[in-house]
Design an enzyme around this catalytic site. Structure first.
Site, short mmCIF file in Angstrom:
data_model
loop_
_atom_site.label_atom_id
_atom_site.label_comp_id
_atom_site.label_asym_id
_atom_site.label_seq_id
_atom_site.Cartn_x
_atom_site.Cartn_y
_atom_site.Cartn_z
CB ALA A 26 22.62 18.18 -9.84
CB CYS A 131 19.91 9.09 -18.38
SG CYS A 131 20.72 10.58 -19.01
CG ASP A 200 16.61 16.61 -16.98
OD1 ASP A 200 16.48 15.38 -17.12
OD2 ASP A 200 17.68 17.23 -17.12
#
Ligand code: RUB
Length: 318
Positions: A26, A131, A200
């Site tokens: 983003a 992550c 992603d």
């Protein structure tokens, strides 16, 4: 500066994305759209043809930085598709207002999906993260804002340790955080109620492309009976997968995995460093978007609604 050379702001943004100073799908999309607005404002062109060519060239420079997060081409596509007008002034105005609209939408989408994701979490829940995903964090933060007490087990996420960013931001949000090494994840799954990750790219078959290690975590979560959700606003939907294309997985430098001295001491070995992996849809419980939550297998319906049958490449030379 030659006719089509991107302005410094574009080159700086492209450099920062490539070196991961700007990272996360983003955030990359936001920065890329803003860089196109800078190109429109600061590029020095007096005819519409040259203006358009310079915008396409800036978009190509941004596009070449990292291959896996589809939010990047989706951002470029959104802005370039709105590059309309007969004069440079009109073109400039339209590009800048398209960028503003895109950035607004990004913020709103994240807020909206945060509410949806938060509804899946209950007071007292412990979540596990992998992550650093702003979409995933939006769900946890919204749950805290709803008055729920949430704890988190945060995987450090080798090789670049983006889990440290997650740990810091969750702690600031009032979440009690336990940091673990990646290989401890299965052991701690018995203590968690949900796994929350970002994306992603999401493929037409519902496959979730996210930071390397997500797929192993998802398989382990299924084996332990822990629900796993992907928080992903719809700019993560990969329109080219509608026509059979696969998502390129970025391979990064081996120095991220091992320092050259240690490597030399070990002797002749190969080192590989894929940055992302694909979680098959059967291991993911839900994809949480600003349009609500979807079983992964049904995401293709939303994708067709938003992108039609595929995607064009408005940055290509005509
Ligand atoms: C980041 C990563 C994130 C997604 C989603 O990888 O895999 O989970 O990009 O992030 P990297 P967001 O650090 O290599 O860019 O929800 O912020 O878009």
């Amino acid at each position: 500066m030659t006719d089509h050379e991107p302005v410094p702001a574009v080159r700086e943004t492209a450099g920062a994305i490539a070196t991961m100073e700007i990272r996360g799908a983003a955030t990359i999309a936001d920065a890329a759209a803003r860089a196109l607005a800078a190109q429109a404002r600061e590029g020095d062109h007096d005819d519409p043809g040259a203006f358009r060519a310079s915008m396409r060239s800036a978009a190509r420079t941004l596009h070449e930085t990292r291959p896996t997060a589809v939010s990047l081409p989706n951002a470029l596509r959104y802005v370039l598709q709105r590059m309309e007008g007969e004069t440079v002034d009109a073109l400039r105005r339209n590009v800048v207002s398209a960028t503003d609209a895109f950035v607004d939408q990004l913020d709103r989408a994240q807020e909206d999906l945060g509410q949806v994701g938060a509804n899946r979490l209950a007071d007292g829940d412990t979540v596990m993260t992998h992550c650093h995903s702003t979409d995933a964090l939006a769900c946890i933060e919204a749950a805290v804002e709803q008055g729920k007490s949430i704890s988190a087990v945060v995987k450090e996420t080798r090789p670049r340790n983006q889990g440290h960013i997650t740990a810091e931001q969750l702690r600031e949000a009032g979440v009690s955080v336990t940091l673990i090494v990646d290989s401890a994840a299965r052991r701690y799954l018995d203590d968690v109620d949900h796994v929350v990750v970002g994306a992603d790219s999401i493929a037409a078959d519902g496959g979730v492309i996210n930071k390397i290690g997500t797929s192993g975590l998802a398989v382990n979560a299924r084996e332990r009976g822990v629900p796993i959700m992907t928080a992903a606003q719809t700019i993560k939907l990969h329109p080219e997968t509608l026509t059979g294309h696969t998502v390129e997985i970025e391979m990064r430098a081996e120095e991220e995995v091992i320092d050259p001295g240690t490597r030399a001491a070990i002797g002749e070995i190969d080192v590989e460093n894929p940055a992302f992996d694909v979680t098959p849809p059967r291991y993911m419980d839900a994809i949480v978007t600003e349009h609500g939550q979807f079983p992964p297998e049904s995401i293709v319906t939303l994708m067709r609604e938003l992108f039609g049958e595929g995607a064009d490449e408005p940055w290509a030379e005509p």
